[in-house]
Design a protein around this motif. Structure first.
Motif, PDB file in Angstrom:
ATOM      1  N   VAL A  30       0.974  -1.188  -0.247  1.00 38.43           N
ATOM      2  CA  VAL A  30       0.237  -0.516   0.002  1.00 38.43           C
ATOM      3  C   VAL A  30       0.529   0.905   0.475  1.00 38.43           C
ATOM      4  N   LEU A  31       0.975   2.357  -0.951  1.00 40.78           N
ATOM      5  CA  LEU A  31       1.707   3.112  -1.043  1.00 40.78           C
ATOM      6  C   LEU A  31       0.425   4.462  -0.985  1.00 40.78           C
ATOM      7  N   THR A  32       0.683   5.653   0.455  1.00 44.99           N
ATOM      8  CA  THR A  32      -0.283   6.509  -0.031  1.00 44.99           C
ATOM      9  C   THR A  32       0.377   7.545   0.789  1.00 44.99           C
ATOM     10  N   ALA A  33      -0.185   9.572   0.251  1.00 44.13           N
ATOM     11  CA  ALA A  33       0.754  10.229   0.928  1.00 44.13           C
ATOM     12  C   ALA A  33       0.282  10.554   2.703  1.00 44.13           C
ATOM     13  N   ALA A  34      -0.725   9.804   2.786  1.00 41.91           N
ATOM     14  CA  ALA A  34      -1.775  10.528   4.515  1.00 41.91           C
ATOM     15  C   ALA A  34      -0.969   9.627   5.405  1.00 41.91           C
ATOM     16  N   ASP A  35      -0.511   9.473   6.176  1.00 42.35           N
ATOM     17  CA  ASP A  35       0.428   9.307   7.456  1.00 42.35           C
ATOM     18  C   ASP A  35      -0.598   8.529   7.907  1.00 42.35           C
ATOM     19  N   THR A  36      -2.170   9.225   8.303  1.00 41.73           N
ATOM     20  CA  THR A  36      -2.573   8.731   9.157  1.00 41.73           C
ATOM     21  C   THR A  36      -3.525   7.393   8.557  1.00 41.73           C
ATOM     22  N   ASP A  37      -3.292   6.967   7.521  1.00 44.24           N
ATOM     23  CA  ASP A  37      -3.602   5.907   6.510  1.00 44.24           C
ATOM     24  C   ASP A  37      -2.313   4.594   7.032  1.00 44.24           C
ATOM     25  N   GLY A  38      -1.379   5.159   7.749  1.00 42.40           N
ATOM     26  CA  GLY A  38      -0.146   3.885   8.139  1.00 42.40           C
ATOM     27  C   GLY A  38      -1.376   3.684   9.329  1.00 42.40           C
ATOM     28  N   GLN A  39      -1.729   4.732  10.740  1.00 43.06           N
ATOM     29  CA  GLN A  39      -2.099   4.521  11.540  1.00 43.06           C
ATOM     30  C   GLN A  39      -3.038   3.097  11.907  1.00 43.06           C
ATOM     31  N   THR A  40      -4.263   3.951  10.810  1.00 43.33           N
ATOM     32  CA  THR A  40      -5.512   2.986  10.586  1.00 43.33           C
ATOM     33  C   THR A  40      -5.004   1.578  10.438  1.00 43.33           C
ATOM     34  N   LEU A  41      -3.811   1.746   9.161  1.00 42.04           N
ATOM     35  CA  LEU A  41      -4.058  -0.262   8.701  1.00 42.04           C
ATOM     36  C   LEU A  41      -3.435  -1.098  10.200  1.00 42.04           C
ATOM     37  N   ALA A  42      -1.819  -0.030  10.356  1.00 45.20           N
ATOM     38  CA  ALA A  42      -1.337  -0.741  11.499  1.00 45.20           C
ATOM     39  C   ALA A  42      -2.435  -1.160  12.869  1.00 45.20           C
ATOM     40  N   SER A  43      -4.078  -0.346  13.322  1.00 45.71           N
ATOM     41  CA  SER A  43      -4.623  -0.966  14.127  1.00 45.71           C
ATOM     42  C   SER A  43      -5.364  -1.929  13.120  1.00 45.71           C
ATOM     43  N   CYS A  44      -5.546  -2.091  12.069  1.00 49.01           N
ATOM     44  CA  CYS A  44      -6.425  -2.826  11.375  1.00 49.01           C
ATOM     45  C   CYS A  44      -5.775  -4.225  10.880  1.00 49.01           C
ATOM     46  N   LEU A  45      -4.222  -4.192  11.379  1.00 53.68           N
ATOM     47  CA  LEU A  45      -3.988  -5.548  10.647  1.00 53.68           C
ATOM     48  C   LEU A  45      -4.584  -7.048  11.933  1.00 53.68           C
ATOM     49  N   PRO A  46      -4.303  -6.739  12.870  1.00 56.05           N
ATOM     50  CA  PRO A  46      -4.810  -7.489  14.072  1.00 56.05           C
ATOM     51  C   PRO A  46      -6.373  -8.346  14.122  1.00 56.05           C
ATOM     52  N   ARG A  47      -7.446  -7.294  12.916  1.00 56.24           N
ATOM     53  CA  ARG A  47      -8.465  -8.177  12.826  1.00 56.24           C
ATOM     54  C   ARG A  47      -8.414  -8.778  11.772  1.00 56.24           C
TER      55      ARG A  47
END
Length: 714
Positions: A30-47
Motif C-alpha cells: 500500500v502506497l499512500t500520501a497520508a500518514d493517517t492511513d498508516g495508523q489506520t492500517l496498523a490498527s487494522c492488522l490484528p483484526r
C-alpha cells in the motif's frame, strides 16, 4: 545517500539527499500520501483473518526521486502481487512512479490506483490494471475510512486480485462531518480532518482544546471530510452558530476558492465554496499541522518545506485565512513489524499551541470588550528616523488617513480624546514631544517611558539565545516611548531598527536584531498601555522584517517577541501583495487593502511635446506636402540631439541615410513618445477609506482598466 524504513514528514531535498526505502517484500503493498492511513492500517492488522497475506506500507513522500522509486521497485514492488496507490494531487503528483507500476503490470502485477480524497478520479483509476468497478469499490472503502472499512477493504482487494474468498462486507458509510466534543457554548470553533479522527490521530486537536481551556476559552471541534462539500459547510455553520463561536481555528489544508489561470482570483461566492467564510462572518485562522518533523522546522530558516508552504500557507491564503503557527509535527509513534515501517503521527509543540491559544483568546476578548473600553495602538512608520519621514507610507497620506481612522473609531463608540482636526494637527502633536529624530532627544518633553527596571525584568524573561546573542547594551535609564495617547488610543511612532546607531549596517540585513529601545516600545504597548489590538498604518513598517523564520515562527523569532499574540491589523497598498504577505505570515496580520494613489497619464510637455507635434507634421507631409519633409526631418533630428534623445535610443543620426529615417528613427521615436505619454503617474496620495472623485476617479478607473487589459495578454 541513506537507507531507511521511514522518515517522518517525508523527503526534504536540501537536507536528505537520495533516500532509499528499505523493506522486505510482501504480496500486498500500500502506497499512500497520508500518514493517517498508516495508523489506520496498523490498527487494522490484528483484526484481519488468520493467514491473511503480508502487507507493506510506504508513504509516497519517501518516494519522490526516480532513483529511490527504481530501487524500491526492484526490492519490493516487483516481488508483490498487488500494489494499491492512494494518491493526492492526481497523476501529476507521482508521474514517474505510475509509469513504473504500469510497466510492472505488464509482467502480472495487479495495480489499483485511487484518489486520496473524497472526489473520485476516473482518469487516475485508469492508470491501474484492474476493472474500474473494482477500483471504485476500493476507493469507497478507503474514503469512508475507519478501521472497519479498511479491514473489509483489504479483504476485498485480496478477494478480487489474489482469489481469496473472505466474503467482505460492503463499505459502511460514516458521517462526513460531526462534532468531536459536543458542548453547549463555545467561543472558538476548531476544524480538522475526519481522517485524523478515524485513525485516532487527534492528540494535536486535544492539545489545542486543552490549551484554550487553560485560558478560560471553550472550544468546539468539528471533524470534516472536505470543506468543499456543501453539506459539510451547512453543518459547520449550523453548529458554530448554535454554540456562539466567534473565532475559527482551521487545521485543514489547501483552499476552498480557486485561483484564476491568468492573474487574480475568482470572485468569492457560492459557486466556489468560499461563501462558507462569508456566511460564518468570523475571523478564520490557519493553524498548521506540519507534514515535517520538529527537528527540520527548528533548523530551517524558511520555517516550512515547500510542500507545507503550498498546502498550509499559500493556498489557504486564497481564502483569506489568517496565518498563525505550526503547532504540531510528524513524529514516529511506534514501529509496526508487520508493515515493516514506522507508524507516524502528529506530536504537539506546547509553546506553539500556547501562542495560538493566546492569540485566539485575545481575539475573543477583543470581541467581548465594549468599543468604549477597547484599547488600540496605531503605529506609524518612520524611516529614515527623521521627523520629515514620520508617518511615511507608499502612496498613502498616512497622517490624514490616521485621522480618518480615528474619526471612524470615534463614531463607532471608541474613546478617542482629544481628536485632531486633520493630519497636520496630528503631526504637530506628535513632534511636540520626543520622536526618533536625534535632534528631538533631550530637547522635547517625554510623554511616556518604560523604566529600566521594568525592561530588565522583561528582557530576562526572553529565551536565553536572545539574551546571549544581542549586540546591544542594556539601558540603565528610563526608555522614552514616542507617541501620544488620545483616550484609549495610542498613536505610536515605530522605533528605529538599529541602523541609526551603526550606519554601516544594511537596512535589509536579515540578521540584525532590534535594539533594546525597539523591544521596549512594543513591550510598553502590550504590557503597560495594555493594548488589545495593534494597527500598523501604511506600507511598510519594519516589524515584519525582523530576524527569524520566514513562516511558522518560534519563540526566538523577533516579530513574535515584539508583537506577541496581539490581534494585528495592517492597511496595506493593494498592488504589493508580496510584501504584504510578510506581515500576514510573520506577524499574523489582517491585511486591509487600500487603493493606490490616484493615477493619471503622464502626458508630454516642453520639447517632448514639440517632438510629438513635429512627428505628426512629418507623417502628414509625406502624403500631402513632400517638399516639407526634409525641413521637418532636420528639425526633428536637431531637437533629438539637443535633448540627447539620440543617445537614449542608441541612434547615431550621422550614419543613417535620409531615406531610412522612418525605419530607423521615426518608428522608435514615435514609440518612445507614446510610452512617455501613456505612462501612469501619481496624482496625489490616497486617503484610507476614501474614494477619489472627479477627474482623479476617472483617470484611476482608466488606469486600472488599461492594466487589466494588458495583463490579459501576458
Amino acid at each position: 545517500m541513506h537507507r531507511l524504513a521511514a522518515i517522518p514528514g517525508g523527503w526534504t531535498p536540501d537536507a536528505d539527499g537520495v533516500i532509499f526505502v528499505e523493506q522486505r517484500a510482501a504480496p500486498i503493498v500500500v502506497l499512500t500520501a497520508a500518514d493517517t492511513d498508516g495508523q489506520t492500517l496498523a490498527s487494522c492488522l490484528p483484526r484481519l483473518p488468520e493467514g491473511f497475506p503480508a502487507i507493506r506500507m510506504t508513504n509516497l513522500l519517501q518516494l519522490q526521486q526516480q532513483l529511490a522509486i527504481d530501487a524500491y521497485s526492484e526490492d519490493v514492488l516487483s516481488k508483490a502481487q498487488v500494489v494499491v496507490v492512494r494518491l493526492l494531487g492526481g497523476v501529476a503528483y507521482w508521474p514517474y512512479g505510475l509509469e513504473v507500476l504500469q510497466e510492472l503490470s505488464t509482467s502480472g502485477l495487479q495495480v489499483i490506483v485511487v484518489s486520496g480524497d473524497g472526489f473520485m478520479d476516473p482518469g487516475l483509476m485508469g492508470r491501474g490494471s484492474v476493472d474500474l468497478a473494482v477500483a471504485t469499490q476500493v476507493w469507497r472503502y478507503f474514503t469512508e475510512g475507519g478501521v472497519d472499512n479498511w479491514c473489509q477493504g483489504l479483504q476485498y482487494i485480496a478477494q478480487q486480485t489474489l482469489g481469496l474468498d473472505y466474503g467482505p462486507l460492503p463499505p459502511k458509510p460514516l458521517p462526513n462531518v460531526g462534532v468531536y466534543n459536543p458542548i453547549a457554548r463555545a467561543d472558538v470553533g476548531i476544524l480538522f480532518y475526519r481522517s485524523h479522527l478515524l485513525a485516532g490521530n487527534t492528540s494535536a486537536i486535544d492539545a489545542l482544546i486543552e490549551s484554550l481551556g487553560d485560558r478560560g476559552v471553550a472550544a468546539q471541534a468539528i471533524y470534516v471530510s472536505s470543506l468543499k462539500d456543501g453539506e459539510v459547510q451547512a453543518e459547520i455553520q449550523k453548529s458554530f452558530e448554535a454554540a456562539g463561536v466567534s473565532v475559527v481555528l482551521n487545521t485543514t489544508s489547501f483552499a476552498i476558492g480557486q485561483p484564476l489561470k491568468i492573474g487574480g482570483f475568482e470572485p468569492a461566492g457560492e459557486a466556489d465554496g468560499i461563501d462558507l467564510w462569508t456566511k460564518l462572518d468570523k475571523p478564520v485562522f490557519q493553524v498548521i499541522l506540519s507534514g515535517g518533523t520538529e527537528a527540520a522546522w527548528r533548523s530551517l530558516s524558511l520555517g516550512l518545506s515547500p510542500r507545507d508552504m503550498a498546502m498550509n500557507v499559500a493556498l489557504p491564503e486564497v481564502d483569506g485565512r489568517i496565518i498563525t503557527r505550526a503547532v504540531s509535527f510528524k513524529a514516529v509513534l511506534s514501529r509496526s513489524e508487520a508493515l515493516d515501517t514506522e507508524v507516524v503521527g502528529y506530536k504537539a509543540v506546547p509553546s506553539r499551541m500556547g501562542f495560538v491559544a493566546d492569540l485566539a483568546a485575545n481575539w475573543v476578548s477583543l470581541g467581548k470588550t465594549s468599543r468604549g473600553d477597547r484599547k488600540v495602538a496605531l503605529i506609524l512608520a518612520n524611516y529614515p528616523n527623521r521627523d520629515g519621514r514620520l508617518a511615511n507610507g507608499v502612496g498613502l497620506d498616512t497622517p490624514q488617513s490616521c485621522v480618518v481612522v480615528l474619526q471612524a473609531m470615534l463614531q463607532a463608540g471608541y474613546d478617542v480624546n482629544p481628536m485632531p482636526a486633520d493630519g497636520e494637527m496630528l503631526m504637530k502633536w506628535l513632534t511636540e514631544s520626543v520622536t526618533n529624530d536625534a535632534e528631538s532627544q533631550g530637547m522635547r518633553p517625554v510623554r511616556q517611558v518604560l523604566e529600566a527596571e521594568d525592561y530588565g525584568e522583561y528582557w530576562r524573561s526572553l529565551p536565553d539565545i536572545i539574551q546571549t546573542t544581542s549586540r546591544w547594551e542594556l539601558p540603565t535609564e528610563a526608555i522614552p516611548i514616542p507617541g501620544i495617547q488620545l483616550g484609549n488610543v495610542f498613536i505610536g511612532i515605530q522605533p528605529a531598527r538599529g541602523y541609526d546607531k551603526d550606519p554601516s549596517l544594511n537596512y535589509h540585513a536579515p540578521d540584525l536584531e532590534p535594539p533594546h529601545e525597539y523591544l521596549a516600545f512594543y513591550h510598553w504597548v502590550r504590557s503597560k498601555f495594555n493594548t488589545q489590538a495593534i494597527v500598523h498604518l501604511g506600507k511598510h513598517g519594519n516589524l515584519e522584517w525582523l530576524p527569524g523564520k520566514s513562516v511558522a515562527l518560534d519563540e526566538t523569532c523577533y516579530p513574535e517577541i515584539a508583537i506577541g499574540p496581539i490581534p494585528h491589523f495592517y492597511p496595506f497598498i493593494v498592488n504589493d501583495p508580496g510584501e504584504g504577505s510578510q506581515a500576514k505570515r510573520r506577524a499574523h496580520a489582517v491585511i486591509l487593502d487600500h487603493l493606490t494613489p490616484p493615477m493619471t497619464r503622464a502626458e508630454l510637455y516642453g520639447d517632448l511635446q514639440g517632438l510629438e507635434a513635429l512627428m505628426d507634421e512629418y507623417y502628414e507631409a509625406i502624403t500631402l506636402d513632400p517638399v516639407r519633409v526634409e525641413t521637418i526631418r532636420n528639425k526633428i533630428t536637431a531637437l533629438m540631439q539637443s535633448e540627447n534623445i539620440d543617445r537614449d535610443l542608441g541612434i547615431d543620426l550621422k550614419n543613417i541615410p535620409t531615406n531610412q529615417f522612418e525605419n530607423h528613427i521615426g518608428n522608435r521615436l514615435d514609440q518612445m513618445l507614446c510610452e512617455f505619454k501613456e505612462a501612469q503617474i501619481r496624482d496625489g496620495l490616497h486617503i484610507f477609506g476614501q474614494c477619489p472623485s472627479g477627474e482623479q476617479l476617472r483617470d484611476l478607473v482608466v488606469a486600472i482598466a488599461v492594466s487589466l487589459r494588458l495583463d490579459a495578454w501576458v
